[in-house]
Write a protein that holds these residues in place. Structure first.
Motif, PDB file in Angstrom:
ATOM      1  N   ILE A  62      37.219  53.907  41.737  1.00  0.00           N
ATOM      2  CA  ILE A  62      36.085  53.960  40.809  1.00  0.00           C
ATOM      3  C   ILE A  62      34.899  53.180  41.359  1.00  0.00           C
ATOM      4  O   ILE A  62      33.758  53.661  41.382  1.00  0.00           O
ATOM      5  CB  ILE A  62      36.499  53.407  39.430  1.00  0.00           C
ATOM      6  CG1 ILE A  62      37.518  54.333  38.770  1.00  0.00           C
ATOM      7  CG2 ILE A  62      35.277  53.233  38.523  1.00  0.00           C
ATOM      8  CD1 ILE A  62      38.142  53.752  37.516  1.00  0.00           C
ATOM      9  N   LYS A  63      35.147  51.954  41.823  1.00  0.00           N
ATOM     10  CA  LYS A  63      34.063  51.116  42.335  1.00  0.00           C
ATOM     11  C   LYS A  63      33.435  51.725  43.582  1.00  0.00           C
ATOM     12  O   LYS A  63      32.209  51.675  43.753  1.00  0.00           O
ATOM     13  CB  LYS A  63      34.594  49.709  42.644  1.00  0.00           C
ATOM     14  CG  LYS A  63      35.022  48.933  41.405  1.00  0.00           C
ATOM     15  CD  LYS A  63      35.516  47.538  41.768  1.00  0.00           C
ATOM     16  CE  LYS A  63      34.372  46.660  42.245  1.00  0.00           C
ATOM     17  NZ  LYS A  63      34.830  45.255  42.455  1.00  0.00           N
ATOM     18  N   SER A  64      34.252  52.318  44.440  1.00  0.00           N
ATOM     19  CA  SER A  64      33.727  52.938  45.657  1.00  0.00           C
ATOM     20  C   SER A  64      32.864  54.148  45.330  1.00  0.00           C
ATOM     21  O   SER A  64      31.805  54.356  45.921  1.00  0.00           O
ATOM     22  CB  SER A  64      34.878  53.344  46.578  1.00  0.00           C
ATOM     23  OG  SER A  64      35.627  52.221  46.991  1.00  0.00           O
ATOM     24  N   LEU A  65      33.305  54.954  44.375  1.00  0.00           N
ATOM     25  CA  LEU A  65      32.523  56.119  43.966  1.00  0.00           C
ATOM     26  C   LEU A  65      31.185  55.697  43.384  1.00  0.00           C
ATOM     27  O   LEU A  65      30.132  56.276  43.703  1.00  0.00           O
ATOM     28  CB  LEU A  65      33.302  56.939  42.938  1.00  0.00           C
ATOM     29  CG  LEU A  65      34.460  57.779  43.473  1.00  0.00           C
ATOM     30  CD1 LEU A  65      35.331  58.282  42.317  1.00  0.00           C
ATOM     31  CD2 LEU A  65      33.932  58.971  44.286  1.00  0.00           C
ATOM     32  N   LEU A  66      31.196  54.671  42.542  1.00  0.00           N
ATOM     33  CA  LEU A  66      29.958  54.219  41.906  1.00  0.00           C
ATOM     34  C   LEU A  66      29.018  53.561  42.904  1.00  0.00           C
ATOM     35  O   LEU A  66      27.791  53.543  42.695  1.00  0.00           O
ATOM     36  CB  LEU A  66      30.288  53.241  40.776  1.00  0.00           C
ATOM     37  CG  LEU A  66      31.008  53.854  39.572  1.00  0.00           C
ATOM     38  CD1 LEU A  66      31.453  52.764  38.608  1.00  0.00           C
ATOM     39  CD2 LEU A  66      30.114  54.861  38.857  1.00  0.00           C
ATOM     40  N   ALA A  67      29.562  53.017  43.987  1.00  0.00           N
ATOM     41  CA  ALA A  67      28.719  52.396  45.017  1.00  0.00           C
ATOM     42  C   ALA A  67      28.002  53.420  45.879  1.00  0.00           C
ATOM     43  O   ALA A  67      27.050  53.088  46.592  1.00  0.00           O
ATOM     44  CB  ALA A  67      29.560  51.470  45.897  1.00  0.00           C
ATOM     45  N   GLY A  68      28.437  54.690  45.831  1.00  0.00           N
ATOM     46  CA  GLY A  68      27.767  55.759  46.568  1.00  0.00           C
ATOM     47  C   GLY A  68      28.463  56.109  47.868  1.00  0.00           C
ATOM     48  O   GLY A  68      29.320  55.378  48.369  1.00  0.00           O
ATOM     49  N   GLY A  69      28.103  57.278  48.429  1.00  0.00           N
ATOM     50  CA  GLY A  69      28.686  57.741  49.678  1.00  0.00           C
ATOM     51  C   GLY A  69      29.965  58.526  49.461  1.00  0.00           C
ATOM     52  O   GLY A  69      30.417  58.740  48.336  1.00  0.00           O
TER      53      GLY A  69
ATOM     54  N   LEU B  24      24.705  55.962  41.001  1.00  0.00           N
ATOM     55  CA  LEU B  24      24.439  54.911  40.030  1.00  0.00           C
ATOM     56  C   LEU B  24      23.639  53.796  40.693  1.00  0.00           C
ATOM     57  O   LEU B  24      24.049  53.273  41.732  1.00  0.00           O
ATOM     58  CB  LEU B  24      25.763  54.340  39.490  1.00  0.00           C
ATOM     59  CG  LEU B  24      25.655  53.339  38.336  1.00  0.00           C
ATOM     60  CD1 LEU B  24      25.195  54.041  37.065  1.00  0.00           C
ATOM     61  CD2 LEU B  24      27.008  52.656  38.103  1.00  0.00           C
ATOM     62  N   PRO B  25      22.489  53.411  40.136  1.00  0.00           N
ATOM     63  CA  PRO B  25      21.711  52.303  40.713  1.00  0.00           C
ATOM     64  C   PRO B  25      22.559  51.036  40.794  1.00  0.00           C
ATOM     65  O   PRO B  25      23.364  50.762  39.887  1.00  0.00           O
ATOM     66  CB  PRO B  25      20.547  52.141  39.728  1.00  0.00           C
ATOM     67  CG  PRO B  25      20.414  53.465  39.060  1.00  0.00           C
ATOM     68  CD  PRO B  25      21.812  54.005  38.971  1.00  0.00           C
ATOM     69  N   PRO B  26      22.398  50.244  41.854  1.00  0.00           N
ATOM     70  CA  PRO B  26      23.233  49.043  42.050  1.00  0.00           C
ATOM     71  C   PRO B  26      23.204  48.081  40.868  1.00  0.00           C
ATOM     72  O   PRO B  26      24.224  47.465  40.540  1.00  0.00           O
ATOM     73  CB  PRO B  26      22.629  48.400  43.305  1.00  0.00           C
ATOM     74  CG  PRO B  26      21.980  49.530  44.042  1.00  0.00           C
ATOM     75  CD  PRO B  26      21.473  50.466  42.999  1.00  0.00           C
TER      76      PRO B  26
END
Length: 279
Positions: A79-86, A106-108
């Motif tokens: 989840i965290k990796s997806l929200l961080a982008g890439g 999602l903006p940082p």
């Protein structure tokens, strides 16, 4: 429900409980980023491993207690990796994804805060690995006075509060709100038999405090709530809260206050506690 909260407030950040058995990590990330994109607001996620065996059996989940935290770690990292982008690729014991991408990004500054129950060693290790706030169901504050160091880098407690200017008034309100209930006591005993939750077992084993202590477990033992309560005058409750703060607990998750007025009384106790803890 989170969307309704966001629509009708300007600053509240919803805290949502997330259980891996219920949905794929991509679904969670998609919901978080969708609300972030629509409203520009941040959320918090309470990552739950699950502790009632009957519920888990009904879902055909036979994963042992500590293994559930291993799963929760993988789940939350995705989840965290997806929200961080890439692009996200992960091949683990419980989840595999390959070049998975989340849109919209999602903006940082809107990345969600993460909470993990840390009453067991497995829970604490998972919270630390994720950089999450480790949530505890506290013992009486006197038991932390000689600890010497915080229980975790980011540590919090879940607790209910009933505070008033007058000690007797606070206890009268507490007993009216949470009267002794034989049916509730029996349900609590049954819940103990079907739960492998560490915090549930630990709270159940704590001996009742003396009459002059603000630490109160009657609502928990009568199955009215799932955390200890602090009851008493603003000063007495503030002193108890201040000891938790000095012990290293910096986040407090409150049991749901029944009214806005109750929340105001609680804020008075916290204001005094932070002043006391800063000395």
């Amino acid at each position: 429900m989170s969307q309704i909260v966001i629509q009708h407030t300007t600053r509240l950040c919803p805290l949502v409980a997330v259980q891996p058995v219920y949905m794929h990590p991509y679904t969670v990330a998609k919901m978080v980023t969708s609300l972030g994109d629509l409203y520009g607001r941040r959320m918090y996620l309470n990552m739950v491993a699950g502790g009632f065996k009957n519920d888990l059996t009904a879902l055909n989940d036979i994963t042992p207690h500590d293994k559930r935290y291993d799963r929760l770690r993988e789940y939350t990292l995705i989840i965290k990796s997806l929200l961080a982008g890439g692009l996200v690729s992960h091949e683990g014991e419980f989840y595999t994804v390959d070049k998975l991408k989340l849109t919209p990004p999602l903006p940082p500054e809107l990345l969600p805060g993460v909470f993990v129950s840390a009453s067991s060693e497995a829970g604490l290790a998972t919270a630390q690995a994720l950089g999450a706030t480790a949530v505890h169901y506290p013992k009486p504050s006197r038991e932390y006075e000689a600890a010497g160091s915080p229980p975790a880098k980011n540590a919090g407690i879940r607790v209910g509060i009933i505070a008033r200017g007058d000690e007797d008034e606070a206890w009268m309100i507490a007993r009216q709100r949470f009267p002794e209930d034989r049916k509730g006591q029996l349900i609590h005993q049954l819940a103990m038999k079907v739960s492998d939750s560490s915090w549930h077992r630990q709270l159940s084993q704590i001996e009742p405090e003396t009459e002059n202590s603000p630490y109160w477990l009657v609502p928990f033992h009568n199955y009215k709530t799932f955390c200890p309560y602090l009851v008493g005058s603003y000063k007495r409750v503030a002193e108890e809260l201040a000891r938790y703060i000095v012990a290293g607990y910096t986040t407090f998750i409150l049991d749901i206050p029944p009214t806005e007025e109750e929340l105001r009384h609680t804020s008075v106790a916290f204001a005094q506690a932070f002043a006391e803890g800063a000395k």
